[in-house]
Scaffold this motif. Structure first.
Motif, mmCIF file in Angstrom:
data_model
loop_
_atom_site.group_PDB
_atom_site.id
_atom_site.type_symbol
_atom_site.label_atom_id
_atom_site.label_comp_id
_atom_site.label_asym_id
_atom_site.label_seq_id
_atom_site.Cartn_x
_atom_site.Cartn_y
_atom_site.Cartn_z
ATOM 1 N N MET B 1 48.694 38.221 39.643
ATOM 2 C CA MET B 1 47.237 38.081 40.201
ATOM 3 C C MET B 1 46.812 38.647 41.194
ATOM 4 S SD MET B 1 44.618 35.552 39.247
ATOM 5 C CE MET B 1 45.533 35.122 37.405
ATOM 6 N N ASN B 2 45.974 39.463 41.153
ATOM 7 C CA ASN B 2 45.383 40.394 42.450
ATOM 8 C C ASN B 2 44.021 39.209 42.220
ATOM 9 O OD1 ASN B 2 46.911 42.643 42.582
ATOM 10 N ND2 ASN B 2 45.194 43.818 41.162
ATOM 11 N N HIS B 3 43.583 39.092 43.847
ATOM 12 C CA HIS B 3 42.834 38.933 44.395
ATOM 13 C C HIS B 3 41.634 38.659 44.826
ATOM 14 C CE1 HIS B 3 45.913 35.175 43.692
ATOM 15 N NE2 HIS B 3 46.650 35.958 44.222
ATOM 16 N N TYR B 4 41.331 40.302 45.188
ATOM 17 C CA TYR B 4 40.151 41.165 45.347
ATOM 18 C C TYR B 4 39.190 40.304 46.110
ATOM 19 C CZ TYR B 4 42.708 45.262 44.420
ATOM 20 O OH TYR B 4 44.082 46.145 44.485
ATOM 21 N N THR B 5 38.135 40.382 47.419
ATOM 22 C CA THR B 5 37.098 40.118 47.278
ATOM 23 C C THR B 5 36.302 41.136 46.866
ATOM 24 O OG1 THR B 5 37.474 40.735 49.237
ATOM 25 C CG2 THR B 5 38.001 38.054 49.002
ATOM 26 N N TYR B 6 34.872 40.544 46.770
ATOM 27 C CA TYR B 6 33.880 41.677 47.116
ATOM 28 C C TYR B 6 34.201 42.728 47.772
ATOM 29 C CZ TYR B 6 29.087 44.063 45.212
ATOM 30 O OH TYR B 6 28.230 45.096 45.263
ATOM 31 N N ASP B 7 34.038 42.646 49.208
ATOM 32 C CA ASP B 7 33.842 43.560 50.599
ATOM 33 C C ASP B 7 35.839 44.085 50.513
ATOM 34 O OD1 ASP B 7 31.202 42.664 51.010
ATOM 35 O OD2 ASP B 7 32.406 40.995 52.579
ATOM 36 N N GLU B 8 36.478 43.690 48.855
ATOM 37 C CA GLU B 8 37.836 43.946 49.371
ATOM 38 C C GLU B 8 37.695 45.494 49.059
ATOM 39 O OE1 GLU B 8 40.981 40.439 50.802
ATOM 40 O OE2 GLU B 8 40.348 41.316 49.122
ATOM 41 N N ILE B 9 36.475 45.240 47.927
ATOM 42 C CA ILE B 9 36.884 46.579 46.647
ATOM 43 C C ILE B 9 35.779 48.171 47.110
ATOM 44 C CG2 ILE B 9 36.162 46.553 44.397
ATOM 45 C CD1 ILE B 9 36.908 44.099 43.944
ATOM 46 N N GLN B 10 36.349 49.118 46.535
ATOM 47 C CA GLN B 10 34.904 49.841 47.151
ATOM 48 C C GLN B 10 35.081 50.724 45.797
ATOM 49 O OE1 GLN B 10 33.651 49.998 50.238
ATOM 50 N NE2 GLN B 10 35.199 48.263 50.726
ATOM 51 N N THR B 11 33.912 51.578 45.898
ATOM 52 C CA THR B 11 34.108 52.309 45.351
ATOM 53 C C THR B 11 35.175 53.651 44.619
ATOM 54 O OG1 THR B 11 31.804 52.352 44.933
ATOM 55 C CG2 THR B 11 32.608 54.250 44.217
ATOM 56 N N GLY B 12 35.304 53.518 43.331
ATOM 57 C CA GLY B 12 36.675 54.446 43.536
ATOM 58 C C GLY B 12 38.131 53.790 42.791
ATOM 59 N N HIS B 13 38.399 52.788 43.536
ATOM 60 C CA HIS B 13 39.399 51.699 43.316
ATOM 61 C C HIS B 13 39.941 51.646 42.205
ATOM 62 C CE1 HIS B 13 41.349 48.150 45.152
ATOM 63 N NE2 HIS B 13 42.047 48.049 43.860
ATOM 64 N N THR B 14 41.011 51.959 41.902
ATOM 65 C CA THR B 14 41.630 52.158 40.359
ATOM 66 C C THR B 14 42.837 51.077 40.384
ATOM 67 O OG1 THR B 14 41.213 54.556 40.645
ATOM 68 C CG2 THR B 14 42.735 53.892 39.291
ATOM 69 N N GLU B 15 43.176 50.491 38.809
ATOM 70 C CA GLU B 15 43.774 49.751 38.885
ATOM 71 C C GLU B 15 44.798 50.323 37.328
ATOM 72 O OE1 GLU B 15 45.641 47.054 40.328
ATOM 73 O OE2 GLU B 15 44.169 47.236 42.445
ATOM 74 N N SER B 16 45.953 49.858 36.958
ATOM 75 C CA SER B 16 46.152 50.208 35.379
ATOM 76 C C SER B 16 46.993 49.044 35.508
ATOM 77 C CB SER B 16 46.473 51.924 35.265
ATOM 78 O OG SER B 16 47.761 52.458 36.315
ATOM 79 N N PHE B 17 47.512 49.292 33.861
ATOM 80 C CA PHE B 17 49.442 48.729 33.803
ATOM 81 C C PHE B 17 49.074 48.870 32.107
ATOM 82 C CE2 PHE B 17 47.093 45.490 30.388
ATOM 83 C CZ PHE B 17 45.898 45.584 31.370
ATOM 84 N N CYS B 18 49.966 48.770 32.152
ATOM 85 C CA CYS B 18 50.376 49.517 30.434
ATOM 86 C C CYS B 18 51.311 48.023 29.404
ATOM 87 C CB CYS B 18 52.304 50.142 30.223
ATOM 88 S SG CYS B 18 51.238 51.532 31.053
ATOM 89 N N VAL B 19 51.205 48.353 28.989
ATOM 90 C CA VAL B 19 51.529 46.907 27.133
ATOM 91 C C VAL B 19 51.714 47.777 26.200
ATOM 92 C CG1 VAL B 19 48.827 46.625 26.511
ATOM 93 C CG2 VAL B 19 50.516 44.626 25.915
ATOM 94 N N THR B 20 52.311 47.457 25.680
ATOM 95 C CA THR B 20 53.022 47.234 23.754
ATOM 96 C C THR B 20 52.386 46.718 23.337
ATOM 97 O OG1 THR B 20 54.819 48.720 24.749
ATOM 98 C CG2 THR B 20 54.993 48.430 22.464
#
Lengths: 79, 150
Positions: B1-20
């Protein structure tokens, strides 16, 4: 964009966000006048207005706007 | 699990995952929701309706928006506020979906991030897209509260 055009665009956004074409905005309109205007919908409303007018509200802006008229005043001042 | 705070996130930040999507997921979703519509549970019925196999529940697909916000972006400090979703292509059992979210903008007065999310299948076809408003809870407030209790 003149004041009437701003009001027209803001009205369209209200219709879309609240899914209610019957909303007629007045300068005095506040959250108390629109049933579904709660804190979460307010975030969506502000978000959609920012996108439509290509601007960002500051914390001061958000806290200072007391009604739709003041929101339109602010948008007009940014033109 | 990620623990990003509001200040650590910038516009354009991207995350992805895949699931079947598996049959077990379909069965569990049916049990939880009581949605027994045969399009999702009866392959013969689905064939008669013109589909190659039973169709994944749309809301099962959309449920991975919860995973995106709660586990990936922002992760632990997430609170979903609003979701808009559109389903463009049916998802079949066995499909592998990759879910990608990009921060469209930040709304500082509300500590809210707006995510554009796209679901693509193994053929790179977009099957679902969504816009999601997610609050990022104040980690300092939690730390301060914990400190006070101790």
């Amino acid at each position: 964009m003149n004041r009437n055009e701003i009001i027209s665009k803001v009205t369209e956004i209200f219709h879309e966000v609240f899914d209610d074409e019957s909303i007629v905005l007045q300068s005095e309109t506040t959250a108390a006048d629109i049933e579904d205007w709660d804190s979460l919908t307010h975030i969506t409303l502000i978000s959609e207005i920012e996108d439509a007018f290509d601007m960002k509200f500051s914390m001061k802006d958000v806290l200072s706007m007391k009604n739709v008229g003041e929101m339109v005043d602010l948008l007009e001042s940014l033109q | 699990m990620n623990h990003y705070t509001y200040d650590e996130i910038q516009t354009g930040h991207t995350e992805s995952f895949c699931v079947t999507i598996t049959g077990e997921m379909m069965d569990a979703y049916r049990r939880i929701t009581g949605d027994i519509n045969p399009l999702h549970g009866d392959a013969a019925f689905a064939h008669r309706k013109g589909y190659p196999d039973r169709i994944c529940f749309g809301m099962l697909t959309a449920s991975f928006l919860s995973t995106m916000a709660g586990v990936y972006l922002p992760g632990e400090h997430s609170l979903i506020q609003r979701v808009e979703t559109a389903f463009s292509t049916p998802v079949l059992v066995g499909d592998t979906l990759c879910i990608t979210a990009k921060v469209q903008k930040k709304m500082d007065p509300f500590r809210t991030i707006v995510l554009n999310v796209s679901f693509t299948n193994q053929d790179a076809l977009e099957v679902c897209r969504a816009k999601m408003w997610v609050g990022v809870l104040d980690k300092q407030k939690e730390d301060s509260l914990n400190g006070h209790i101790e």
